[in-house]
Design an enzyme around this catalytic site. Structure first.
Site, PDB file in Angstrom:
ATOM      1  CG  ASP A   9      -1.639   1.250   1.479  1.00 49.85           C
ATOM      2  OD1 ASP A   9      -2.362   1.695   0.554  1.00 49.85           O
ATOM      3  OD2 ASP A   9      -1.498   1.825   2.570  1.00 49.85           O
ATOM      4  CG  ASP A  11      -1.752   7.781   0.454  1.00 45.93           C
ATOM      5  OD1 ASP A  11      -0.677   8.368   0.266  1.00 45.93           O
ATOM      6  OD2 ASP A  11      -2.724   7.897  -0.303  1.00 45.93           O
TER       7      ASP A  11
END
Length: 268
Positions: A9, A11
């Site tokens: 991922d 953020d």
């Protein structure tokens, strides 16, 4: 089965970007003279909605306003989000958002072992490009074999679609890859795609239900900044999570058969 890819991922996982996103949203709102200001507490709650445009729309849905005004504001969402993205990328390009502890080290260790890297994120390609270039250099994008992002799938996290897309593009089965996440929605997306998942929460996501994670750490740690209580609590080999130990944790030895169990119980 050997780990052939790490899927990150962005953020909150690669970097704690959310404060920069929050400030950028507020600058976009100010530019359009909307009078909206998202506090840290507001934004922490809004992060339960994945995707920037979706986050703005969910906020508008809750405003005490007339139906015509709500329709007008909804029509502004793409423009607001585009302005927000420009503000955010400017901050990132200026070096305002560093990678989290241990990320660069883990990426290097994985590469040294021939493991491929991928990204599965709901953020935009522009945001990913800005972050990778600013933190990993002009060839930062080239480190990742696959970058699945933004609007490439119909359903965003917690739906597993983005991880399924990354796996399909890599040509791998879920048991051949690991996911790294920071949030409950991200964990649900990764495990929904069948991936063993490491979670490293931030201020914005801590306190969530991470029971489905294979491992939860505050961050990856570094030799000069080891994790508290490690090794000895969750890790065995060092005070920071190394690539080889991550793979070992994700691929535990098979259970003993009846004969092995019998001999295991005998004195040496």
């Amino acid at each position: 089965m050997a780990t052939e890819a790490l899927i990150f991922d962005v953020d909150g996982t690669l970097a704690d970007t959310e404060e920069a996103h929050r400030v950028a949203f507020n600058l976009a709102f100010e530019r359009h003279r909307l009078g909206w200001v998202w506090s840290r507490a507001d934004y922490r709650q809004l992060l339960e909605v994945t995707g920037g445009k979706e986050r703005i729309a969910s906020y508008i849905d809750l405003l005490p306003t007339s139906a015509p005004e709500r329709r007008r504001l909804m029509g502004l969402v793409p423009v607001l989000h585009a302005d927000k993205t420009r503000f955010y990328t400017a901050v990132v390009q200026d070096g305002g958002v560093p990678l989290r502890e241990g990320i660069a080290r883990l990426i290097g260790e994985a590469q040294d072992q021939g493991c491929r890297l991928a990204i599965a994120s709901t953020t935009t390609a522009a945001n990913i490009h800005a972050l990778l270039t600013a933190t990993l250099g002009p060839r930062g994008l080239d480190l990742f074999a696959v970058i699945a992002c933004g609007d490439q799938v119909r359903a965003k996290k917690p739906a597993p679609d983005i991880y399924k897309l990354a796996l399909a593009t890599l040509g791998l089965q879920p048991e051949q890859a690991l996911a790294l996440e920071d949030s409950v929605n991200g964990l649900r997306a990764a495990t929904g795609a069948g991936l063993w998942t490491l979670v490293t929460p931030t201020f914005w996501t801590q306190g969530g239900d991470f029971a489905a994670a294979g491992l939860v750490l505050p961050h990856l740690g570094e030799p000069q900044a080891p994790l508290h209580g490690e090794p000895g609590c969750l890790l065995k080999t060092a005070g920071w999570l190394r690539f080889d130990e991550l793979c070992a944790l994700a691929s535990p030895p098979p259970p003993l058969n009846a004969v092995q169990a019998l001999y295991r119980g005998l004195p040496s």
